[in-house]
Design a protein around this motif. Structure first.
Motif, mmCIF file in Angstrom:
data_model
loop_
_atom_site.group_PDB
_atom_site.id
_atom_site.type_symbol
_atom_site.label_atom_id
_atom_site.label_comp_id
_atom_site.label_asym_id
_atom_site.label_seq_id
_atom_site.Cartn_x
_atom_site.Cartn_y
_atom_site.Cartn_z
ATOM 1 N N LYS A 81 -20.164 10.678 20.831
ATOM 2 C CA LYS A 81 -19.352 11.783 20.310
ATOM 3 C C LYS A 81 -20.091 12.592 19.247
ATOM 4 C CE LYS A 81 -15.336 11.018 22.353
ATOM 5 N NZ LYS A 81 -14.782 11.939 23.300
ATOM 6 N N HIS A 82 -20.949 11.937 18.480
ATOM 7 C CA HIS A 82 -21.637 12.609 17.379
ATOM 8 C C HIS A 82 -22.974 13.242 17.776
ATOM 9 C CE1 HIS A 82 -18.647 10.333 15.136
ATOM 10 N NE2 HIS A 82 -18.837 11.186 14.161
ATOM 11 N N MET A 83 -23.558 12.800 18.869
ATOM 12 C CA MET A 83 -24.872 13.297 19.291
ATOM 13 C C MET A 83 -24.959 14.825 19.383
ATOM 14 S SD MET A 83 -27.251 11.177 19.629
ATOM 15 C CE MET A 83 -27.592 9.481 19.881
ATOM 16 N N PRO A 84 -23.989 15.503 19.987
ATOM 17 C CA PRO A 84 -24.149 16.959 20.127
ATOM 18 C C PRO A 84 -23.808 17.760 18.861
ATOM 19 C CG PRO A 84 -22.141 16.244 21.236
ATOM 20 C CD PRO A 84 -22.838 15.006 20.739
ATOM 21 N N LEU A 85 -23.361 17.101 17.819
ATOM 22 C CA LEU A 85 -22.951 17.833 16.620
ATOM 23 C C LEU A 85 -24.152 18.381 15.849
ATOM 24 C CD1 LEU A 85 -20.155 15.463 15.254
ATOM 25 C CD2 LEU A 85 -19.915 17.472 16.728
ATOM 26 N N PRO A 86 -24.024 19.583 15.303
ATOM 27 C CA PRO A 86 -25.109 20.189 14.523
ATOM 28 C C PRO A 86 -25.090 19.682 13.081
ATOM 29 C CG PRO A 86 -23.289 21.719 14.649
ATOM 30 C CD PRO A 86 -22.897 20.508 15.471
ATOM 31 N N VAL A 87 -25.337 18.381 12.933
ATOM 32 C CA VAL A 87 -25.249 17.763 11.606
ATOM 33 C C VAL A 87 -26.573 17.102 11.240
ATOM 34 C CG1 VAL A 87 -22.751 17.425 11.737
ATOM 35 C CG2 VAL A 87 -24.274 15.611 12.538
ATOM 36 N N ASP A 88 -26.749 16.903 9.944
ATOM 37 C CA ASP A 88 -27.928 16.214 9.437
ATOM 38 C C ASP A 88 -27.555 15.476 8.150
ATOM 39 O OD1 ASP A 88 -27.918 18.174 7.421
ATOM 40 O OD2 ASP A 88 -29.761 19.122 8.101
ATOM 41 N N ALA A 89 -28.563 15.097 7.386
ATOM 42 C CA ALA A 89 -28.343 14.291 6.183
ATOM 43 C C ALA A 89 -27.349 14.929 5.216
ATOM 44 C CB ALA A 89 -29.674 14.040 5.478
ATOM 45 N N ASP A 90 -27.399 16.247 5.081
ATOM 46 C CA ASP A 90 -26.468 16.916 4.166
ATOM 47 C C ASP A 90 -25.008 16.679 4.569
ATOM 48 O OD1 ASP A 90 -28.596 17.923 2.697
ATOM 49 O OD2 ASP A 90 -28.593 19.844 3.747
ATOM 50 N N HIS A 91 -24.749 16.724 5.862
ATOM 51 C CA HIS A 91 -23.389 16.486 6.357
ATOM 52 C C HIS A 91 -22.958 15.035 6.118
ATOM 53 C CE1 HIS A 91 -24.673 20.076 8.582
ATOM 54 N NE2 HIS A 91 -23.395 20.425 8.496
ATOM 55 N N PHE A 92 -23.874 14.113 6.399
ATOM 56 C CA PHE A 92 -23.533 12.706 6.182
ATOM 57 C C PHE A 92 -23.325 12.409 4.705
ATOM 58 C CE2 PHE A 92 -25.435 12.365 10.428
ATOM 59 C CZ PHE A 92 -24.377 11.740 11.068
ATOM 60 N N ASP A 93 -24.122 13.026 3.853
ATOM 61 C CA ASP A 93 -23.936 12.826 2.414
ATOM 62 C C ASP A 93 -22.571 13.343 1.960
ATOM 63 O OD1 ASP A 93 -26.462 11.709 2.246
ATOM 64 O OD2 ASP A 93 -27.405 13.495 1.377
ATOM 65 N N ARG A 94 -22.202 14.506 2.441
ATOM 66 C CA ARG A 94 -20.910 15.084 2.055
ATOM 67 C C ARG A 94 -19.763 14.240 2.617
ATOM 68 N NH1 ARG A 94 -18.044 16.860 -1.829
ATOM 69 N NH2 ARG A 94 -16.419 18.317 -1.191
ATOM 70 N N TRP A 95 -19.905 13.800 3.879
ATOM 71 C CA TRP A 95 -18.896 12.945 4.507
ATOM 72 C C TRP A 95 -18.690 11.682 3.666
ATOM 73 C CZ3 TRP A 95 -18.853 8.015 6.634
ATOM 74 C CH2 TRP A 95 -17.787 7.711 7.478
ATOM 75 N N LEU A 96 -19.794 11.061 3.272
ATOM 76 C CA LEU A 96 -19.699 9.846 2.456
ATOM 77 C C LEU A 96 -19.090 10.126 1.090
ATOM 78 C CD1 LEU A 96 -23.006 7.935 3.206
ATOM 79 C CD2 LEU A 96 -20.674 7.089 3.539
ATOM 80 N N GLU A 97 -19.473 11.233 0.490
ATOM 81 C CA GLU A 97 -18.935 11.594 -0.825
ATOM 82 C C GLU A 97 -17.414 11.726 -0.757
ATOM 83 O OE1 GLU A 97 -19.278 15.252 -4.058
ATOM 84 O OE2 GLU A 97 -20.727 15.125 -2.427
ATOM 85 N N LEU A 98 -16.918 12.462 0.238
ATOM 86 C CA LEU A 98 -15.466 12.635 0.389
ATOM 87 C C LEU A 98 -14.778 11.331 0.758
ATOM 88 C CD1 LEU A 98 -15.048 16.052 2.239
ATOM 89 C CD2 LEU A 98 -14.626 15.534 -0.167
ATOM 90 N N PHE A 99 -15.410 10.550 1.622
ATOM 91 C CA PHE A 99 -14.802 9.290 2.051
ATOM 92 C C PHE A 99 -14.691 8.323 0.874
ATOM 93 C CE2 PHE A 99 -14.417 5.133 3.910
ATOM 94 C CZ PHE A 99 -13.497 5.347 4.921
ATOM 95 N N GLU A 100 -15.766 8.180 0.127
ATOM 96 C CA GLU A 100 -15.747 7.281 -1.035
ATOM 97 C C GLU A 100 -14.710 7.722 -2.061
ATOM 98 O OE1 GLU A 100 -19.704 6.570 -2.596
ATOM 99 O OE2 GLU A 100 -20.471 6.197 -0.569
ATOM 100 N N THR A 102 -12.008 9.444 -1.538
ATOM 101 C CA THR A 102 -10.673 9.204 -0.994
ATOM 102 C C THR A 102 -10.335 7.716 -0.999
ATOM 103 O OG1 THR A 102 -10.988 11.131 0.423
ATOM 104 C CG2 THR A 102 -9.127 9.708 0.937
ATOM 105 N N ALA A 103 -11.287 6.878 -0.622
ATOM 106 C CA ALA A 103 -11.044 5.429 -0.607
ATOM 107 C C ALA A 103 -10.686 4.935 -2.008
ATOM 108 C CB ALA A 103 -12.266 4.689 -0.076
ATOM 109 N N ILE A 104 -11.387 5.443 -3.011
ATOM 110 C CA ILE A 104 -11.106 5.035 -4.392
ATOM 111 C C ILE A 104 -9.720 5.509 -4.823
ATOM 112 C CG2 ILE A 104 -11.790 5.433 -6.802
ATOM 113 C CD1 ILE A 104 -14.740 5.365 -5.693
ATOM 114 N N GLU A 105 -9.322 6.707 -4.393
ATOM 115 C CA GLU A 105 -8.005 7.247 -4.748
ATOM 116 C C GLU A 105 -6.862 6.514 -4.046
ATOM 117 O OE1 GLU A 105 -9.575 11.857 -5.224
ATOM 118 O OE2 GLU A 105 -8.253 11.334 -3.567
ATOM 119 N N VAL A 106 -7.058 6.132 -2.796
ATOM 120 C CA VAL A 106 -5.977 5.641 -1.942
ATOM 121 C C VAL A 106 -5.875 4.111 -1.911
ATOM 122 C CG1 VAL A 106 -5.200 5.558 0.483
ATOM 123 C CG2 VAL A 106 -6.022 7.707 -0.489
ATOM 124 N N CYS A 107 -6.980 3.422 -2.077
ATOM 125 C CA CYS A 107 -7.034 1.982 -1.810
ATOM 126 C C CYS A 107 -7.163 1.143 -3.069
ATOM 127 C CB CYS A 107 -8.250 1.671 -0.934
ATOM 128 S SG CYS A 107 -8.291 2.543 0.630
#
Length: 156
Positions: A81-100, A102-107
């Motif tokens: 599912k992720h292979m065709p996406l136009p993403v790179d390290a910047d996207h993964f860094d931002r994804w992790l930043e938001l996920f972390e 949110t996890a700290i806020e919610v869990c």
């Protein structure tokens, strides 16, 4: 012990250790994707591919249930599912930043730690897979950066 019994035992141990439950996973997934949908880096990638968010959120709840609780609810191919996406390290860094965040806020702390450890492994694996599919073999500690011509149309 059957496979189902073994899975049930593992899930119970994770729940006891972390406090993660299906309702908590649902709260985390919904809160996280609410942030993603307004994020300047990530929203364009998702908006280009997801028109109906409810099925996506249901899949993500099943995914995180399978990953965090070993529930076996998710049956899919995240790498494909992720292979065709136009993403790179910047996207993964931002994804992790938001996920972390949110996890700290919610869990509760133990649950947030568990989710974040898993998210970091998932992000690293996906980044490595996407890089490889682009013909880029990453060395230890290297990150995948797309060339400017590869990200044409990718709004950052």
């Amino acid at each position: 012990m059957t496979t189902a019994e073994r899975r049930e035992k593992i899930t119970a141990e994770i729940v006891a250790r972390t406090g993660i439950t299906e309702p908590l996973i649902e709260r985390l997934v919904h809160a996280f994707y609410a942030k993603v949908r307004t994020d300047t880096v990530l929203a364009p990638v998702f908006e280009a591919r997801i028109q109906d968010w409810e099925p996506h959120l249901e899949r993500m709840c099943a995914f995180w249930s399978s990953v965090a609780l070993m529930s076996g609810r998710y049956h899919g191919t995240p790498m494909a599912k992720h292979m065709p996406l136009p993403v790179d390290a910047d996207h993964f860094d931002r994804w992790l930043e938001l996920f972390e965040e949110t996890a700290i806020e919610v869990c509760p702390p133990a649950a947030a730690t568990h989710f974040v450890e898993l998210a970091r492994r998932i992000a690293a694996s996906l980044e490595l897979g996407i890089a490889g599919a682009q013909g880029v073999m990453l060395g230890n500690g290297e990150r995948f950066r797309r060339q400017a011509d590869q990200t044409a149309g990718d709004v950052r």
